[in-house]
Design an enzyme around this catalytic site. Sequence first.
Site, PDB file in Angstrom:
ATOM      1  N   GLU A  85     -25.059   9.447 -32.861  1.00 27.68           N
ATOM      2  CA  GLU A  85     -24.973  11.067 -33.047  1.00 27.68           C
ATOM      3  C   GLU A  85     -24.015  11.081 -33.817  1.00 27.68           C
ATOM      4  O   GLU A  85     -22.790  10.542 -33.315  1.00 27.68           O
ATOM      5  CB  GLU A  85     -25.160  11.725 -31.883  1.00 27.68           C
ATOM      6  CG  GLU A  85     -26.710  11.515 -31.237  1.00 27.68           C
ATOM      7  CD  GLU A  85     -26.643  12.340 -30.036  1.00 27.68           C
ATOM      8  OE1 GLU A  85     -27.929  12.893 -29.749  1.00 27.68           O
ATOM      9  OE2 GLU A  85     -25.806  12.657 -29.263  1.00 27.68           O
ATOM     10  N   CYS A  99     -16.844  14.926 -36.056  1.00 24.11           N
ATOM     11  CA  CYS A  99     -16.754  14.019 -34.855  1.00 24.11           C
ATOM     12  C   CYS A  99     -17.723  12.909 -34.948  1.00 24.11           C
ATOM     13  O   CYS A  99     -18.945  12.956 -35.113  1.00 24.11           O
ATOM     14  CB  CYS A  99     -17.169  14.987 -33.835  1.00 24.11           C
ATOM     15  SG  CYS A  99     -16.899  14.049 -32.086  1.00 24.11           S
ATOM     16  N   CYS A 106     -21.576   3.322 -24.852  1.00 23.61           N
ATOM     17  CA  CYS A 106     -19.902   2.503 -24.456  1.00 23.61           C
ATOM     18  C   CYS A 106     -20.019   1.980 -23.091  1.00 23.61           C
ATOM     19  O   CYS A 106     -20.912   2.188 -22.074  1.00 23.61           O
ATOM     20  CB  CYS A 106     -19.344   4.145 -24.474  1.00 23.61           C
ATOM     21  SG  CYS A 106     -17.562   3.860 -23.571  1.00 23.61           S
ATOM     22  N   CYS A 110     -17.369   6.060 -17.773  1.00 17.61           N
ATOM     23  CA  CYS A 110     -16.763   7.538 -17.485  1.00 17.61           C
ATOM     24  C   CYS A 110     -18.052   8.171 -16.649  1.00 17.61           C
ATOM     25  O   CYS A 110     -18.817   8.570 -17.080  1.00 17.61           O
ATOM     26  CB  CYS A 110     -16.286   8.147 -18.281  1.00 17.61           C
ATOM     27  SG  CYS A 110     -14.795   7.113 -18.965  1.00 17.61           S
ATOM     28  N   CYS A 113     -19.503  11.241 -18.154  1.00 18.85           N
ATOM     29  CA  CYS A 113     -19.772  11.128 -19.889  1.00 18.85           C
ATOM     30  C   CYS A 113     -21.021  10.817 -19.978  1.00 18.85           C
ATOM     31  O   CYS A 113     -21.485   9.866 -19.401  1.00 18.85           O
ATOM     32  CB  CYS A 113     -18.735  10.346 -20.350  1.00 18.85           C
ATOM     33  SG  CYS A 113     -19.384   9.902 -22.261  1.00 18.85           S
ATOM     34  N   CYS A 336     -18.330  16.938 -26.946  1.00 15.03           N
ATOM     35  CA  CYS A 336     -17.970  15.910 -26.302  1.00 15.03           C
ATOM     36  C   CYS A 336     -18.655  15.446 -25.124  1.00 15.03           C
ATOM     37  O   CYS A 336     -18.715  16.277 -24.248  1.00 15.03           O
ATOM     38  CB  CYS A 336     -16.510  16.121 -26.028  1.00 15.03           C
ATOM     39  SG  CYS A 336     -15.562  16.765 -27.410  1.00 15.03           S
TER      40      CYS A 336
HETATM   41  N1  SAH Z   1     -14.311   6.958 -25.666  1.00 19.20           N
HETATM   42  C1  SAH Z   1     -13.233   7.737 -26.006  1.00 19.20           C
HETATM   43  C2  SAH Z   1     -13.696   8.779 -27.583  1.00 19.20           C
HETATM   44  C3  SAH Z   1     -15.039   9.451 -27.196  1.00 19.20           C
HETATM   45  S1  SAH Z   1     -15.060  10.522 -25.843  1.00 19.20           S
HETATM   46  C4  SAH Z   1     -12.437   8.749 -25.195  1.00 19.20           C
HETATM   47  O1  SAH Z   1     -12.782   8.444 -24.117  1.00 19.20           O
HETATM   48  O2  SAH Z   1     -11.494   9.028 -25.289  1.00 19.20           O
HETATM   49  C5  SAH Z   1     -14.299  11.920 -26.633  1.00 19.20           C
HETATM   50  C6  SAH Z   1     -13.788  12.938 -25.438  1.00 19.20           C
HETATM   51  O3  SAH Z   1     -14.651  13.881 -24.585  1.00 19.20           O
HETATM   52  C7  SAH Z   1     -13.060  12.220 -24.209  1.00 19.20           C
HETATM   53  O4  SAH Z   1     -11.929  13.079 -24.107  1.00 19.20           O
HETATM   54  C8  SAH Z   1     -13.954  12.335 -23.221  1.00 19.20           C
HETATM   55  O5  SAH Z   1     -13.312  12.186 -21.948  1.00 19.20           O
HETATM   56  C9  SAH Z   1     -14.502  13.772 -23.395  1.00 19.20           C
HETATM   57  N2  SAH Z   1     -15.817  14.005 -22.487  1.00 19.20           N
HETATM   58  C10 SAH Z   1     -16.475  13.189 -22.117  1.00 19.20           C
HETATM   59  N3  SAH Z   1     -17.660  13.703 -21.549  1.00 19.20           N
HETATM   60  C11 SAH Z   1     -17.405  15.008 -21.642  1.00 19.20           C
HETATM   61  C12 SAH Z   1     -18.244  16.304 -21.179  1.00 19.20           C
HETATM   62  N4  SAH Z   1     -19.178  16.122 -20.694  1.00 19.20           N
HETATM   63  N5  SAH Z   1     -17.659  17.420 -21.494  1.00 19.20           N
HETATM   64  C13 SAH Z   1     -16.436  17.543 -22.319  1.00 19.20           C
HETATM   65  N6  SAH Z   1     -15.604  16.473 -22.807  1.00 19.20           N
HETATM   66  C14 SAH Z   1     -16.199  15.110 -22.119  1.00 19.20           C
HETATM   67 FE1  SF4 Z   2     -16.725   5.952 -23.309  1.00 20.36          FE
HETATM   68 FE2  SF4 Z   2     -17.600   8.328 -22.496  1.00 20.36          FE
HETATM   69 FE3  SF4 Z   2     -15.511   7.058 -21.074  1.00 20.36          FE
HETATM   70 FE4  SF4 Z   2     -15.045   7.808 -23.643  1.00 20.36          FE
HETATM   71  S1  SF4 Z   2     -15.540   9.419 -22.187  1.00 20.36           S
HETATM   72  S2  SF4 Z   2     -14.568   6.118 -22.764  1.00 20.36           S
HETATM   73  S3  SF4 Z   2     -17.453   7.567 -24.713  1.00 20.36           S
HETATM   74  S4  SF4 Z   2     -17.733   6.764 -21.173  1.00 20.36           S
END
Ligand code: SAH
Ligand code: SF4
Length: 342
Positions: A85, A99, A106, A110, A113, A336
């Site tokens: 996406e 974005c 990934c 996390c 996420c 995000c």
């Molecule tokens: N993997 C990288 C970049 C992609 S995620 C990273 O983690 O930085 C981009 C951002 O979105 C990160 O700061 C991540 O922690 C945040 N994020 C993940 N899940 C989210 C959610 N459900 N709501 C808001 N931000 C989220």
């Molecule tokens: Fe991967 Fe999502 Fe964690 Fe970013 S926030 S490192 S995309 S699992």
Amino acid sequence: MDIEKLDKILEREKQPKFRLDQIRKAIYQEGVASFSEISTLSKDLREVLEKEMGVLSFEVQKVLVAKDGKSMKALLKLHDGNLIEAVLISPIDGIWSACISSQVGCAIGCKFCATGKMGLKRNLTHEEITDQILLWHQYLKSTDYEPKKISNVVYMGMGEPFLNWDNVSESLCVLTDKELFGFGSRSISVSTSGIPEGIEKMADEFPQVNLALSLHFGSDEKRSASMPINRKNNLEALRRALQKYFEKTKRKVFLEYVMLDRVNDSREDADKLIRFVKSIGKLQLLHVNLIRYNSTDSEFRSSSKERTAEFRNYLAENRLSVTIRKSLGEEIQGACGQLAGK
Ligand code: SAH
Ligand code: SF4
């Protein structure tokens, strides 16, 4: 677009050298979506190109637009059937921010996420990364949305950019190449979950590109519980990585902090964050972005507006530079951390 392939076809077709530049200009600077639209090419050449290659390396399956027209999400099908996406948002009138994704899924996992839940399918090629920008450029050209130009690019879609550095660094070269996209380094941001080697490479190779660190927690205990990467690279490792980064670049770093209700939004959490941020030194080079949590199918909920404002005020009283970042795209599941190739 596969420039090497294009070059080979042009050579085989005995085209003059300037042809490549002419086509690149049409595609990268004018946002032309197909070879058949480049009227300066002969009809025969247009046909050959149309038959043998596409402008984009993927198929656009769907574009979803939020009701207010300020955010859109594209679902893209890669040549091997994988789905990714890409998102376009307008945080301020007159500005488009793209974005983009760097991987399919990934590996970091996390807990909060949606992308993390998928696991890693594969890395994107540099072409698949930069084609996401071509796509949005073409999209703006072919619709009524204004302006027609993309101002910023953030690597905040699917994937951990520093775990696909070869392709991500090549994509940064293409984005900043004046003959291709021509973005200024300072209008591009790369976001990482915290990989010290990657932070070091950014400082060495792209010191003018913005770095965002997804911190989210000020204590190792809580950070490790939601972000498994912290067991390998803990806060101490991140502190050292940032200190080195500042020595080399003297540039501001953005600390992302997603507000999770009753998980990381108490006074005690704020105190731990403040302690950590101050321990890095160079307070004037650190900026905390508080982010609303966008719902996914997880147990996490976003902190209330009141709790978020309280958290912000407390950080500010303690001399941290802090803002609450506006979230866009939640209704199209394009915000995000909601990206999961659905
Ligand atoms: N993997 C990288 C970049 C992609 S995620 C990273 O983690 O930085 C981009 C951002 O979105 C990160 O700061 C991540 O922690 C945040 N994020 C993940 N899940 C989210 C959610 N459900 N709501 C808001 N931000 C989220
Ligand atoms: Fe991967 Fe999502 Fe964690 Fe970013 S926030 S490192 S995309 S699992």
